[in-house]
Design an enzyme around this catalytic site. Structure first.
Site, short mmCIF file in Angstrom:
data_model
loop_
_atom_site.label_atom_id
_atom_site.label_comp_id
_atom_site.label_asym_id
_atom_site.label_seq_id
_atom_site.Cartn_x
_atom_site.Cartn_y
_atom_site.Cartn_z
N HIS A 104 -7.96 -20.96 88.07
CA HIS A 104 -8.64 -19.76 88.56
C HIS A 104 -9.83 -19.52 87.64
CE1 HIS A 104 -8.41 -15.62 90.60
NE2 HIS A 104 -9.58 -15.69 89.96
N HIS A 140 -14.12 -18.42 87.45
CA HIS A 140 -15.35 -17.94 88.07
C HIS A 140 -16.53 -18.56 87.32
CE1 HIS A 140 -13.54 -14.85 90.70
NE2 HIS A 140 -12.64 -14.76 89.74
N ARG A 189 -19.59 -18.60 88.54
CA ARG A 189 -20.80 -17.90 88.98
C ARG A 189 -21.80 -18.88 89.60
NH1 ARG A 189 -17.65 -13.85 89.45
NH2 ARG A 189 -17.51 -12.39 87.71
N ASN A 225 -16.03 -16.44 95.64
CA ASN A 225 -16.60 -15.12 95.96
C ASN A 225 -18.01 -14.96 95.40
OD1 ASN A 225 -15.36 -15.13 93.40
ND2 ASN A 225 -15.09 -12.90 93.41
N HIS A 237 -5.18 -13.24 96.15
CA HIS A 237 -5.34 -12.04 95.34
C HIS A 237 -4.33 -11.03 95.89
CE1 HIS A 237 -7.78 -9.14 92.85
NE2 HIS A 237 -6.99 -8.33 93.55
N HIS A 284 -3.13 -14.65 89.18
CA HIS A 284 -3.22 -13.60 88.15
C HIS A 284 -2.19 -12.48 88.33
CE1 HIS A 284 -5.53 -11.70 91.31
NE2 HIS A 284 -6.65 -12.36 91.05
N LEU A 287 -9.40 -6.68 87.65
CA LEU A 287 -8.52 -6.55 88.81
C LEU A 287 -7.77 -7.87 89.00
CD1 LEU A 287 -10.90 -4.64 91.26
CD2 LEU A 287 -8.89 -3.71 90.09
N ASP A 303 -8.67 -16.59 85.32
CA ASP A 303 -9.48 -15.58 85.99
C ASP A 303 -10.61 -15.12 85.06
OD1 ASP A 303 -10.46 -13.86 87.90
OD2 ASP A 303 -8.96 -12.29 87.55
N HIS A 317 -19.48 -11.00 83.70
CA HIS A 317 -20.52 -10.15 84.27
C HIS A 317 -21.51 -9.83 83.15
CE1 HIS A 317 -18.48 -9.20 88.11
NE2 HIS A 317 -17.39 -9.18 87.40
N ALA A 362 -15.57 -5.21 87.63
CA ALA A 362 -14.24 -5.66 87.19
C ALA A 362 -14.30 -7.12 86.81
CB ALA A 362 -13.22 -5.43 88.29
#
Length: 355
Positions: A13, A15, A17, A41, A146, A182, A227, A255, A259, A271
């Site tokens: 998991h 991200h 970006r 996402n 999720h 998660h 989250l 996860d 950001h 989040a």
């Protein structure tokens, strides 16, 4: 024990970006993982096979930009499920293979609409997905979830999701491979333990070391806002017990979700916790404190690969108990990101690797 060598971990998991930030993220992921399950996402979301291939190529290009060898790192791609996803799209995605025979698109992500970052295009009713889930079950593709509803108190969304969505879903699709991503509650641990063998769960490092008091007491700490949200101490302890138990139902999924600092330190902050720079090191700390360091390798490097049906890595990394201080910020494209444990000491560090 002051050092340990384990098979190279995988992150199921991550991200990564998009745009200039991808290269920044990979500077941290590449030394720690051989494979990362890339979350879809983005803006716009990765909803089709073509978009997944394009995103994979951008990730590989970012590796080259960093001077990192793409042959040592494999992005595992996912599709973002919507009410409009079709069974034909699933079959199309499942037909694609990497050079080593692993699926190019290894799973699909089910975001309940509005549940987390960039999930507004997500699924409004799981029943809308039933034809797609039937196709996924048929081809053996993983459903990554999720696992939160959006209509309940934020601290109760995961247990309610289990009762309202998970239990009927697992009953209706007994052969569908599922990852509850998660997990953050004792209820989720208990459910996964009781669920059939096709249902397993990933656990983040930040849910293993923090509870909601760390985020809220003495002032709000926006860089711990994530989250699923951090829960009470009883839930953290249940997660540690599950992660360190040696049970193959639980495996690593960071996860890690960066950001830009200014978007976290805002009136309405994003989040996500950025942990890619120290996640393996923190897992090592958790397992050592539990007296279960001998189980770290299976959690980080075996159980996830087994669940996803891909070969375990043969290369290794070596960690040493040698404290280091996390920088206050890291580069994040044209911005900066505030990392997990910024300005604090981490007890373990990676000191070597083998091809």
């Amino acid at each position: 024990m002051t050092s340990i060598t384990i098979r190279c971990p995988d992150d199921f998991h991550h991200h990564c970006r998009d745009g200039p930030a991808t290269a920044s993220v990979l500077k941290h992921a590449y030394p720690r993982f051989r494979r990362c399950l890339m979350m879809p996402n983005l803006k716009p979301p990765v909803t089709t096979t073509e978009l997944a291939l394009e995103y994979k190529n951008r990730i590989l290009d970012a590796l080259k930009q960093n001077g990192q060898d793409p042959s040592n790192f494999q992005p595992l791609m996912t599709l973002y499920l919507t009410d409009r996803t079709t069974p034909d799209e699933i079959k199309k995605a499942s037909a694609l293979k990497n050079d080593d025979g692993t699926p190019t698109v290894i799973g699909c992500k089910y975001y309940p609409a509005g549940a987390t970052t960039n999930s507004d295009f997500g699924v409004t009713d799981v029943k809308n997905l039933y034809p797609v889930l039937e196709a996924m079950q048929e081809v053996g593709m993983m459903l990554c979830i999720h696992s939160e509803v959006t209509h309940a108190d934020i601290f109760e969304r995961e247990p309610i999701f289990i009762e309202e969505i998970m239990k009927p879903l697992v009953q209706d699709f007994p052969r569908l491979k599922i990852t509850m991503e998660h997990i953050s509650t004792q209820e989720a641990v208990e459910y996964v333990l009781s669920a059939p063998s096709n249902v397993k769960a990933s656990i983040t490092c930040h849910h293993l070391i923090y509870n909601r008091n760390h985020m809220l007491v003495g002032g709000i700490r926006p860089h711990l806002y994530c989250l699923p949200i951090l829960k009470a101490e009883v839930h953290r302890k249940a997660l540690v017990e599950a992660a360190t138990s040696g049970n193959p139902k639980f495996f690593l999924g960071t996860d890690s979700a960066p950001h830009a600092t200014h978007t976290k330190e805002a009136a309405c902050g994003c989040a996500g916790v950025f942990s890619a720079h120290c996640c393996i090191e923190i897992y090592a700390q958790v397992f050592e404190q539990a007296g279960k360091l001998d189980r770290l390798e299976d959690f980080c490097s075996s159980f996830g690969a087994d669940h996803y049906g891909i070969a375990r890595n043969t290369s290794t990394i070596t960690l040493e108990k040698k404290p280091w201080t996390v920088p206050m910020t890291y580069e994040f494209g044209a911005d900066t990101v505030t990392p997990l444990k910024a300005g604090e000491e981490v007890e373990w560090q990676i000191v070597g690797s083998s091809a």
